[in-house]
Design a protein around this motif. Structure first.
Motif: not given
Length: 109
Positions: A54-59
């Motif tokens: 939903l918000k930001g970045n995830i790896t």
């Protein structure tokens, strides 16, 4: 049946990696959570793992590759694949899992 304001629920979540259930869908729990840092390596033997940022970045790190996700992107980790989500800055995401799925990927009885 009521609508859910995800921003309001997320504002009440104080710890990363502690999902809050916001709905149930076809027997699954729809949860929101905050991500920060690395989560433990784990796998789900009996279920896929659905992530929607939903918000930001995830790896999503897997043993053989990594998938980077930004806001509005989804990824499904297939059952049995060892993985860990990582966020270098706070990120918000939706997670869908069957009820009773432990944080380490096992199913609670």
């Amino acid at each position: 049946m009521n609508s859910v304001n995800l921003s309001a629920v997320l504002s009440s979540v104080s710890e990363p990696w502690q999902p809050a259930t916001v709905a149930r869908f076809n027997g699954n729990e729809v949860m929101v959570a905050k991500a920060m840092g690395s989560y433990a390596w784990h796998k789900h033997e009996d279920t896929d793992d659905f992530f929607l940022v939903l918000k930001g970045n995830i790896t999503i790190e897997m043993r053989d590759r990594s998938v980077s996700l930004g806001a509005g992107e989804i990824f499904v980790v297939p059952r049995g694949v060892e993985h860990r989500p990582v966020a270098t800055e706070e990120a918000h995401f939706i997670l869908i899992e069957p009820p009773g799925t432990a944080k380490d990927g096992t199913t609670l009885v």
